[in-house]
Design an enzyme around this catalytic site. Sequence first.
Site, PDB file in Angstrom:
ATOM      1  N   CYS A 280       0.898  -1.138   0.000  1.00 47.61           N
ATOM      2  CA  CYS A 280       0.000   0.000   0.000  1.00 47.61           C
ATOM      3  C   CYS A 280       0.943   1.195   0.000  1.00 47.61           C
ATOM      4  O   CYS A 280       1.962   1.179   0.693  1.00 47.61           O
ATOM      5  CB  CYS A 280      -0.837  -0.018   1.273  1.00 47.61           C
ATOM      6  SG  CYS A 280      -1.997   1.341   1.329  1.00 47.61           S
TER       7      CYS A 280
ATOM      8  N   LYS B  30     -13.179   9.025  -3.162  1.00 54.16           N
ATOM      9  CA  LYS B  30     -13.036   7.915  -2.215  1.00 54.16           C
ATOM     10  C   LYS B  30     -13.816   6.712  -2.717  1.00 54.16           C
ATOM     11  O   LYS B  30     -14.921   6.865  -3.221  1.00 54.16           O
ATOM     12  CB  LYS B  30     -13.630   8.291  -0.851  1.00 54.16           C
ATOM     13  CG  LYS B  30     -12.951   9.412  -0.118  1.00 54.16           C
ATOM     14  CD  LYS B  30     -11.675   9.026   0.554  1.00 54.16           C
ATOM     15  CE  LYS B  30     -11.852   8.148   1.769  1.00 54.16           C
ATOM     16  NZ  LYS B  30     -10.550   7.843   2.409  1.00 54.16           N
TER      17      LYS B  30
ATOM     18  N   PHE C 110      -7.562   6.594  -1.648  1.00 57.36           N
ATOM     19  CA  PHE C 110      -8.177   7.767  -2.255  1.00 57.36           C
ATOM     20  C   PHE C 110      -7.342   8.293  -3.414  1.00 57.36           C
ATOM     21  O   PHE C 110      -6.185   7.925  -3.587  1.00 57.36           O
ATOM     22  CB  PHE C 110      -8.348   8.886  -1.217  1.00 57.36           C
ATOM     23  CG  PHE C 110      -7.050   9.417  -0.670  1.00 57.36           C
ATOM     24  CD1 PHE C 110      -6.274  10.315  -1.388  1.00 57.36           C
ATOM     25  CD2 PHE C 110      -6.599   9.018   0.582  1.00 57.36           C
ATOM     26  CE1 PHE C 110      -5.071  10.803  -0.883  1.00 57.36           C
ATOM     27  CE2 PHE C 110      -5.388   9.495   1.088  1.00 57.36           C
ATOM     28  CZ  PHE C 110      -4.628  10.390   0.352  1.00 57.36           C
TER      29      PHE C 110
ATOM     30  N   HIS D 213       4.082   7.420   8.087  1.00 56.89           N
ATOM     31  CA  HIS D 213       3.429   7.209   6.787  1.00 56.89           C
ATOM     32  C   HIS D 213       2.111   7.958   6.663  1.00 56.89           C
ATOM     33  O   HIS D 213       1.505   7.980   5.605  1.00 56.89           O
ATOM     34  CB  HIS D 213       3.197   5.728   6.546  1.00 56.89           C
ATOM     35  CG  HIS D 213       1.906   5.194   7.114  1.00 56.89           C
ATOM     36  ND1 HIS D 213       1.566   5.345   8.445  1.00 56.89           N
ATOM     37  CD2 HIS D 213       0.882   4.522   6.548  1.00 56.89           C
ATOM     38  CE1 HIS D 213       0.395   4.784   8.651  1.00 56.89           C
ATOM     39  NE2 HIS D 213      -0.055   4.276   7.529  1.00 56.89           N
TER      40      HIS D 213
ATOM     41  N   SER E 173      -1.754  17.255   3.657  1.00 54.49           N
ATOM     42  CA  SER E 173      -0.733  16.241   3.413  1.00 54.49           C
ATOM     43  C   SER E 173       0.611  16.964   3.360  1.00 54.49           C
ATOM     44  O   SER E 173       0.655  18.187   3.190  1.00 54.49           O
ATOM     45  CB  SER E 173      -0.987  15.541   2.075  1.00 54.49           C
ATOM     46  OG  SER E 173      -2.231  14.871   2.102  1.00 54.49           O
TER      47      SER E 173
ATOM     48  N   ASN F 140       3.834  -0.451   3.176  1.00 53.80           N
ATOM     49  CA  ASN F 140       3.735  -1.775   3.805  1.00 53.80           C
ATOM     50  C   ASN F 140       4.632  -2.743   3.046  1.00 53.80           C
ATOM     51  O   ASN F 140       4.194  -3.319   2.036  1.00 53.80           O
ATOM     52  CB  ASN F 140       2.300  -2.329   3.702  1.00 53.80           C
ATOM     53  CG  ASN F 140       1.311  -1.607   4.587  1.00 53.80           C
ATOM     54  OD1 ASN F 140       1.696  -0.826   5.444  1.00 53.80           O
ATOM     55  ND2 ASN F 140       0.042  -1.883   4.383  1.00 53.80           N
TER      56      ASN F 140
END
Lengths: 473, 145
Positions: free
Chosen positions: A95, A472, A201, A396, A377, A322
């Site tokens: 991910c 989303k 997203f 993360h 972000s 991950n």
Amino acid sequence: MLNKVEDNVYEVPQGYQKGMRVPGRIFISDDLLDMVEPGTIEQVANVATLPGIVKYSMAMPDAHLGYGFPIGGVAAFREEGGVISPGGVGFDINCGVRLLRSELDVGTVRPLISDLIETLFREIPSGVGATSRLHVSDRELTDAFLGGSGWAVEQGFGTRKDVEHCEEQGCLKGADPAQVSLKARKRGRPQFGTLGSGNHFLEIQRVSEIYDSEAAKRFGLFLGQVTVMIHCGSRGAGHQICTDHLGVLSGAVRKYGIELPDKQLACAPIGTPEAKNYFGAMACAANYAWANRQIISHWTREVFGKLLGEGEMPLVYDVAHNVAKVEEHQVDGKRERLYVHRKGATRSFGPSRPEVPASYSGIGQPLLIPGSMGTPSYVLCGQDRALELTFGSACHGSGRIMSRTQAKKTFRGTDIKKALQDEGIKVVATEPAILAEEAPGVYKPSRQVVDVVHNLGIARKVAQLVPLGVSKG
Amino acid sequence: MVNSVKGYEYLEHTADVMFRAYGDSPGEMLGSAALAMFNAMIDTGTVRPQRTWKVELRAESLEQLAYDWLSELLFLMDSEVVVFSEFQVDLKQDGEIWRLEGLARGEGIDRSRHPFENQVKAVTLHQFRVEGGADGWMMQAILDV
């Protein structure tokens, strides 16, 4: 029970739990530590019991309760005597997040934002049950498992430059498609080229603040600029690969006589067939995820090209959240090959590392830290201090603090949508309930999280991005 | 077919979905667990039990079988793009081996009628347990969403 070592560094003492081989280290501020559940600290301690762990079992400032490793967990294992564990990677293998930059100013894009985000929502399949516009053959799926982003570029989804701007150049070596079950292929095929659901997203953003003008310039970022952030992973292919190998590794735990405090930490000694097979399959899922994000980037560029005449949109960077990887690190004055597990954590390599792309030499790799829907972000750059403290790792994201059930009791999706709209953020989602589960209030404040890694010197703040439009699943 | 279930409950968990499922027999407990897993994704009242899928599994322990049963349903959901709302599970113990014959009823996913709130990616082994005896059966699982 925790010892404060210095500002933003807490130690979980080796006596915290039986069987710990090393202490734990949680890199966190006092305020954020108050939000960490006791179970998370226990998970840090559990990881410390695994054979061959080097220095510390670590957690980043966005740490929260996971399964196996905590989310935000980082641990490195010696090649000799160490283990590899899917508990340190998770089900959503690789991910990750990527950031595309446009040459457009927010003023040009804002009047078109509704049209733009709705077109992206339509063109890029998302949500449960969404199937891809792609129909890959079995052979093509194998090639994607082996080739990652590079494979997607060869198929016409992007440019060679994109590959240079991915962690690991968008392809983890050692992928072994023979270790991927038919089930994983069946789950992965219809979802190849889809965004997914939950916290995944696609977001249109604007650069709202620049902290480091030199690094921002090198990353191609400027104030008021429109960017696109894509957050997704290896979909059902990765979930099935992890499920399959968790079963095999549970058997390996018995076979090799490893004592575990948590079944999800199932693992096998590095070098054994079980460990090699898991690594080969995990690399396939990681590469699937890189190819997936590459394909989604291409479709994003098509939409921007069609609506705004802006089809180039270079890739700033793509980071994995991950994953387990083989990396060289300095341990007690010696260079060692380690299996570094990052579960909900980002690599943060500074200027001294050869893995940093040539275009960012002297600066460090970009780190992409997504906020939640309404919160900013961040783009950071890796710092060499991370090599000393965290095996070159940082946070993360912002980290959950409220459960999904509690979120649904507290927030209503339609209210969230309206509140965001009032702030000028256009949101499209398959279901309003998803918006409640992912409401800004269920996460820690992203600014506080990145301030910790910035203040520790393991990454440096470069720019802040705020959402304009969110799709989303 | 009626759901042969005793019930289930969700427990608080920060990031994922944690549930306990109950039954008078292990089979009933596994039916409850499947319903708990699907209701964590969607109001299963919206899912018409139009088609039946048959699941056959064997494992060396009931705990392993429980994990495999739920994982198999997730596999079917993704690979066939379907969703389930009713379950029936028959179990047999043959020496060391547990055998499961399960039925899952549901239909193809229709996004205009099926309001998914999230998707379960996988069943984790973290705090996974099965307990039981003469008084009834209980299993606990944390689902990665």
